[in-house]
Design a protein around this motif. Sequence first.
Motif, mmCIF file in Angstrom:
data_model
loop_
_atom_site.group_PDB
_atom_site.id
_atom_site.type_symbol
_atom_site.label_atom_id
_atom_site.label_comp_id
_atom_site.label_asym_id
_atom_site.label_seq_id
_atom_site.Cartn_x
_atom_site.Cartn_y
_atom_site.Cartn_z
ATOM 1 N N PHE A 1 0.829 -1.198 0.000
ATOM 2 C CA PHE A 1 0.000 0.000 0.000
ATOM 3 C C PHE A 1 0.872 1.260 0.000
ATOM 4 O O PHE A 1 0.640 2.187 -0.779
ATOM 5 C CB PHE A 1 -0.915 -0.049 1.234
ATOM 6 N N ILE A 2 1.904 1.267 0.836
ATOM 7 C CA ILE A 2 2.818 2.416 0.910
ATOM 8 C C ILE A 2 3.577 2.586 -0.401
ATOM 9 O O ILE A 2 3.736 3.704 -0.899
ATOM 10 C CB ILE A 2 3.769 2.275 2.111
ATOM 11 N N VAL A 3 4.013 1.481 -0.996
ATOM 12 C CA VAL A 3 4.706 1.548 -2.290
ATOM 13 C C VAL A 3 3.791 2.186 -3.335
ATOM 14 O O VAL A 3 4.231 3.029 -4.127
ATOM 15 C CB VAL A 3 5.183 0.150 -2.745
ATOM 16 N N ILE A 4 2.525 1.812 -3.333
ATOM 17 C CA ILE A 4 1.566 2.395 -4.278
ATOM 18 C C ILE A 4 1.486 3.909 -4.093
ATOM 19 O O ILE A 4 1.590 4.670 -5.055
ATOM 20 C CB ILE A 4 0.161 1.772 -4.101
ATOM 21 N N LEU A 5 1.298 4.339 -2.852
ATOM 22 C CA LEU A 5 1.159 5.773 -2.589
ATOM 23 C C LEU A 5 2.412 6.543 -2.994
ATOM 24 O O LEU A 5 2.312 7.605 -3.613
ATOM 25 C CB LEU A 5 0.832 6.012 -1.114
ATOM 26 N N VAL A 6 3.575 5.997 -2.663
ATOM 27 C CA VAL A 6 4.835 6.663 -3.015
ATOM 28 C C VAL A 6 5.031 6.684 -4.528
ATOM 29 O O VAL A 6 5.385 7.719 -5.105
ATOM 30 C CB VAL A 6 6.026 5.986 -2.305
ATOM 31 N N ALA A 7 4.780 5.550 -5.183
ATOM 32 C CA ALA A 7 4.964 5.467 -6.641
ATOM 33 C C ALA A 7 4.015 6.411 -7.367
ATOM 34 O O ALA A 7 4.419 7.092 -8.319
ATOM 35 C CB ALA A 7 4.761 4.033 -7.117
ATOM 36 N N GLU A 8 2.781 6.467 -6.926
ATOM 37 C CA GLU A 8 1.816 7.363 -7.569
ATOM 38 C C GLU A 8 2.186 8.826 -7.325
ATOM 39 O O GLU A 8 2.061 9.645 -8.224
ATOM 40 C CB GLU A 8 0.393 7.073 -7.076
ATOM 41 N N ARG A 9 2.636 9.124 -6.141
ATOM 42 C CA ARG A 9 3.048 10.504 -5.836
ATOM 43 C C ARG A 9 4.244 10.891 -6.702
ATOM 44 O O ARG A 9 4.263 11.959 -7.301
ATOM 45 C CB ARG A 9 3.397 10.617 -4.344
ATOM 46 N N PHE A 10 5.253 10.014 -6.769
ATOM 47 C CA PHE A 10 6.425 10.277 -7.579
ATOM 48 C C PHE A 10 6.067 10.369 -9.057
ATOM 49 O O PHE A 10 6.500 11.237 -9.776
ATOM 50 C CB PHE A 10 7.491 9.198 -7.365
ATOM 51 N N GLY A 11 5.227 9.456 -9.518
ATOM 52 C CA GLY A 11 4.801 9.443 -10.914
ATOM 53 C C GLY A 11 4.042 10.696 -11.286
ATOM 54 O O GLY A 11 4.229 11.251 -12.365
ATOM 55 N N ASN A 12 3.174 11.175 -10.402
ATOM 56 C CA ASN A 12 2.407 12.398 -10.678
ATOM 57 C C ASN A 12 3.296 13.625 -10.698
ATOM 58 O O ASN A 12 3.135 14.506 -11.516
ATOM 59 C CB ASN A 12 1.283 12.577 -9.660
ATOM 60 N N VAL A 13 4.265 13.686 -9.807
ATOM 61 C CA VAL A 13 5.190 14.821 -9.789
ATOM 62 C C VAL A 13 6.028 14.812 -11.068
ATOM 63 O O VAL A 13 6.212 15.837 -11.713
ATOM 64 C CB VAL A 13 6.114 14.762 -8.545
#
Length: 127
Positions: free
Chosen positions: A110-122
Motif C-alpha cells: 500500500f505504501i509503495v503504491i502511494l509513493v509510486a503514484e506521488r512520484f509518478g504524478n510529480v
Amino acid sequence: MFTFRKIYFVFFIILFIIEVLIALYIHDNFVRPYIGDVLVVILLYCFVKSFIKLPVTPVAIGVLIFSFLIEILQYCNIVDRLGLGHSKLARTVIGTSFAWEDIWAYIAGFIVILVAERFGNVKTKGR
C-alpha cells in the motif's frame, strides 16, 4: 468512471508474470512470502486502475481492505471450507494460513503504491 488505461494494465501483466514465476520457482523464506505479498497488493491495484478511473487513495485503500479480508478468510480456512483443499492453484492463489507478517507486507505494498503514484504524478506534471 470506466475506462481502459494501458499503462496500468501493462504493469498488471508484468506483476502477474512475476507473481507466477515466484509461485513456481521461488521456495524460500523471504521472496515468496514477503515480496510476493507486497507485489500482490500492487498487482491488484494496477488491475483495478486499468479499468476504473478513481483517485489513488480510495483504490489503494480498497485493495488493502480486500487483502486484509482475504487474510481473514485464510484464518477461517476458507480454502478447505470451499472444498478446494486439494487444489494447488486455490491454495496458492487464496492462501491457507493467516500470518501477521502478511498484513505488514500488504501495508508495505500500500505504501509503495502511494509513493509510486506521488512520484509518478510529480514527474509527469513537470513534462
